[in-house]
Design a protein around this motif. Structure first.
Motif, PDB file in Angstrom:
ATOM      1  N   LEU A 134       0.819  -1.207   0.000  1.00  6.73           N
ATOM      2  CA  LEU A 134       0.000   0.000   0.000  1.00  6.73           C
ATOM      3  C   LEU A 134       0.854   1.260   0.000  1.00  6.73           C
ATOM      4  N   LYS A 135       1.936   1.259   0.760  1.00  8.53           N
ATOM      5  CA  LYS A 135       2.804   2.445   0.832  1.00  8.53           C
ATOM      6  C   LYS A 135       3.435   2.748  -0.521  1.00  8.53           C
ATOM      7  N   GLU A 136       3.806   1.719  -1.248  1.00  7.49           N
ATOM      8  CA  GLU A 136       4.392   1.920  -2.578  1.00  7.49           C
ATOM      9  C   GLU A 136       3.354   2.474  -3.547  1.00  7.49           C
ATOM     10  N   LEU A 137       2.143   1.939  -3.474  1.00 10.80           N
ATOM     11  CA  LEU A 137       1.062   2.452  -4.312  1.00 10.80           C
ATOM     12  C   LEU A 137       0.746   3.913  -3.975  1.00 10.80           C
ATOM     13  N   GLU A 138       0.715   4.218  -2.693  1.00  9.32           N
ATOM     14  CA  GLU A 138       0.451   5.593  -2.255  1.00  9.32           C
ATOM     15  C   GLU A 138       1.518   6.541  -2.788  1.00  9.32           C
ATOM     16  N   SER A 139       2.769   6.115  -2.735  1.00 12.99           N
ATOM     17  CA  SER A 139       3.871   6.946  -3.205  1.00 12.99           C
ATOM     18  C   SER A 139       3.723   7.275  -4.690  1.00 12.99           C
ATOM     19  N   ILE A 140       3.380   6.287  -5.482  1.00 15.80           N
ATOM     20  CA  ILE A 140       3.193   6.512  -6.926  1.00 15.80           C
ATOM     21  C   ILE A 140       1.967   7.381  -7.175  1.00 15.80           C
ATOM     22  N   PHE A 141       0.879   7.056  -6.509  1.00 11.67           N
ATOM     23  CA  PHE A 141      -0.405   7.721  -6.713  1.00 11.67           C
ATOM     24  C   PHE A 141      -0.341   9.220  -6.431  1.00 11.67           C
ATOM     25  N   LEU A 142       0.367   9.605  -5.383  1.00  9.37           N
ATOM     26  CA  LEU A 142       0.398  11.008  -4.970  1.00  9.37           C
ATOM     27  C   LEU A 142       1.564  11.794  -5.557  1.00  9.37           C
ATOM     28  N   ASP A 143       2.433  11.153  -6.323  1.00 11.07           N
ATOM     29  CA  ASP A 143       3.618  11.806  -6.887  1.00 11.07           C
ATOM     30  C   ASP A 143       3.256  12.512  -8.195  1.00 11.07           C
ATOM     31  N   GLU A 144       3.151  13.831  -8.131  1.00 12.82           N
ATOM     32  CA  GLU A 144       2.744  14.606  -9.305  1.00 12.82           C
ATOM     33  C   GLU A 144       3.819  14.660 -10.383  1.00 12.82           C
ATOM     34  N   ASN A 145       5.000  14.158 -10.081  1.00 14.06           N
ATOM     35  CA  ASN A 145       6.055  14.082 -11.092  1.00 14.06           C
ATOM     36  C   ASN A 145       6.006  12.785 -11.887  1.00 14.06           C
ATOM     37  N   LYS A 146       5.203  11.829 -11.407  1.00 18.87           N
ATOM     38  CA  LYS A 146       5.014  10.584 -12.148  1.00 18.87           C
ATOM     39  C   LYS A 146       4.077  10.838 -13.324  1.00 18.87           C
ATOM     40  N   SER A 147       4.131   9.963 -14.321  1.00 21.01           N
ATOM     41  CA  SER A 147       3.202  10.078 -15.442  1.00 21.01           C
ATOM     42  C   SER A 147       1.785   9.737 -14.971  1.00 21.01           C
ATOM     43  N   LEU A 148       0.795  10.288 -15.666  1.00 21.40           N
ATOM     44  CA  LEU A 148      -0.586   9.958 -15.326  1.00 21.40           C
ATOM     45  C   LEU A 148      -0.852   8.470 -15.511  1.00 21.40           C
ATOM     46  N   PHE A 149      -0.192   7.855 -16.467  1.00 22.18           N
ATOM     47  CA  PHE A 149      -0.366   6.423 -16.690  1.00 22.18           C
ATOM     48  C   PHE A 149       0.010   5.639 -15.426  1.00 22.18           C
ATOM     49  N   GLU A 150       1.122   5.996 -14.815  1.00 26.36           N
ATOM     50  CA  GLU A 150       1.553   5.317 -13.588  1.00 26.36           C
ATOM     51  C   GLU A 150       0.611   5.623 -12.427  1.00 26.36           C
ATOM     52  N   ARG A 151       0.197   6.874 -12.308  1.00 26.89           N
ATOM     53  CA  ARG A 151      -0.682   7.267 -11.202  1.00 26.89           C
ATOM     54  C   ARG A 151      -2.061   6.607 -11.340  1.00 26.89           C
ATOM     55  N   TYR A 152      -2.561   6.532 -12.565  1.00 31.39           N
ATOM     56  CA  TYR A 152      -3.825   5.838 -12.797  1.00 31.39           C
ATOM     57  C   TYR A 152      -3.703   4.358 -12.444  1.00 31.39           C
ATOM     58  N   ARG A 153      -2.588   3.733 -12.823  1.00 32.23           N
ATOM     59  CA  ARG A 153      -2.397   2.322 -12.495  1.00 32.23           C
ATOM     60  C   ARG A 153      -2.461   2.115 -10.975  1.00 32.23           C
TER      61      ARG A 153
END
Length: 302
Positions: free
Chosen positions: A163-182
């Motif tokens: 969950l912590k790894e998913l949260e990190s990706i989800f809330l990181d505005e520097n990640k691509s939307l594709f990654e955040r959506y995943r």
């Protein structure tokens, strides 16, 4: 069957009918996948006055996954007079249908550089989705794995991801939307109260965070129908500075949870899209609270 399709098509196209009835007709047509039903939906997508209804028409075409709908979606993306919300949903629908023709790829690449952010981001997502499935990853993570019987804009990650790894990706505005959506769809699939809390945090990033991303957060919360999301959805619906595509999705999510008393406060909102969403959301809330009064109503979609 033909008479039934014709009647549904007439109801969908009748701007004198309530939006609630027209939406019910649309959701019924979505479940009858044939050229006649797609033509009925496409006519409204191209010509209707309600941007909310047209956006929902585009979404339904994507969920139907029939290439017959592609010309309607292409025409809508190209039409600069269409609302960005309608054009974005048409781009997402092309990604959902999944045809990798040179024409589709060229169109998505062109509009991925469009000045309207919601449209450009959607076309980027659609390109990433097509690329991901084209590389045979779809065999490893099939669309049928979605617990909500929906064609998602991106695949999810494995549910075993921490969950912590998913949260990190989800809330990181520097990640691509594709990654955040995943990450978003994986959190949805996990479905615990902790996962819902993380998803709700997606509403409250920096002021420059993507409205498209926040609109998908609201849509997912509507799918989940968790009471734990009501406070966050209510805060975002009340935020008059927020993009109307986010607020409209919050209204409909609250409708899917059955929160009529919250939705009624926004029936006279200055945004037509938000106001109409509240009309539809009230119908959804009535259905959630008393299914026996309805003769037909399919599940709400993005």
């Amino acid at each position: 069957m033909k008479d039934n399709l014709a009647n549904l098509g007439q109801l969908l196209a009748d701007d004198k009918e309530s939006l609630a009835k027209r939406f019910r007709a649309l959701f019924t047509l979505r479940n009858i996948i044939c050229p006649e039903s797609i033509d009925a939906i496409g006519k409204v997508l191209i010509n209707d006055e309600s941007d909310l209804l047209k956006h929902e028409c585009a979404y339904c075409m994507g969920q139907m996954k029939d290439p017959y709908a592609i010309p309607y979606l292409v025409d809508t993306i190209k039409d600069e007079k269409q609302h960005p919300m309608v054009r974005h949903e048409s781009g997402e629908a092309l990604g959902a249908i999944g045809r990798h023709t040179d024409e589709i790829l060229s169109l998505l690449q062109k509009y991925s550089k469009h000045h309207v952010r919601e449209l450009s981001e959607t076309c980027d997502l659609a390109l990433d989705r097509l690329k991901w499935y084209n590389e045979s990853n779809g065999d490893k993570n099939p669309e049928s794995s979605s617990p909500y019987n929906a064609v998602d804009p991106t695949p999810s990650y494995p549910d075993s991801m921490p969950l912590k790894e998913l949260e990190s990706i989800f809330l990181d505005e520097n990640k691509s939307l594709f990654e955040r959506y995943r990450a978003l769809f994986t959190l949805r699939n996990i479905g615990t109260p902790e996962a819902v809390a993380v998803i709700c945090e997606g509403f409250f990033g920096s002021p420059s965070d993507s409205a498209l991303f926040k609109h998908e957060v609201a849509f997912v919360l509507g799918q989940m129908q968790s009471l734990d999301s009501v406070e966050a959805l209510t805060r975002k619906l009340a935020d008059l500075e927020e993009n109307e595509i986010v607020r409209h999705e919050c209204a409909e999510a609250l409708g899917s949870i059955g929160k009529s008393e919250i939705i009624r406060k926004y029936l006279d909102d200055k945004s037509r899209i938000v106001k109409e969403s509240c009309q539809v959301a009230l119908d959804m809330a009535d259905y959630v609270n008393d299914e026996s009064q309805f003769d037909f109503l399919s599940n709400k979609a993005d």
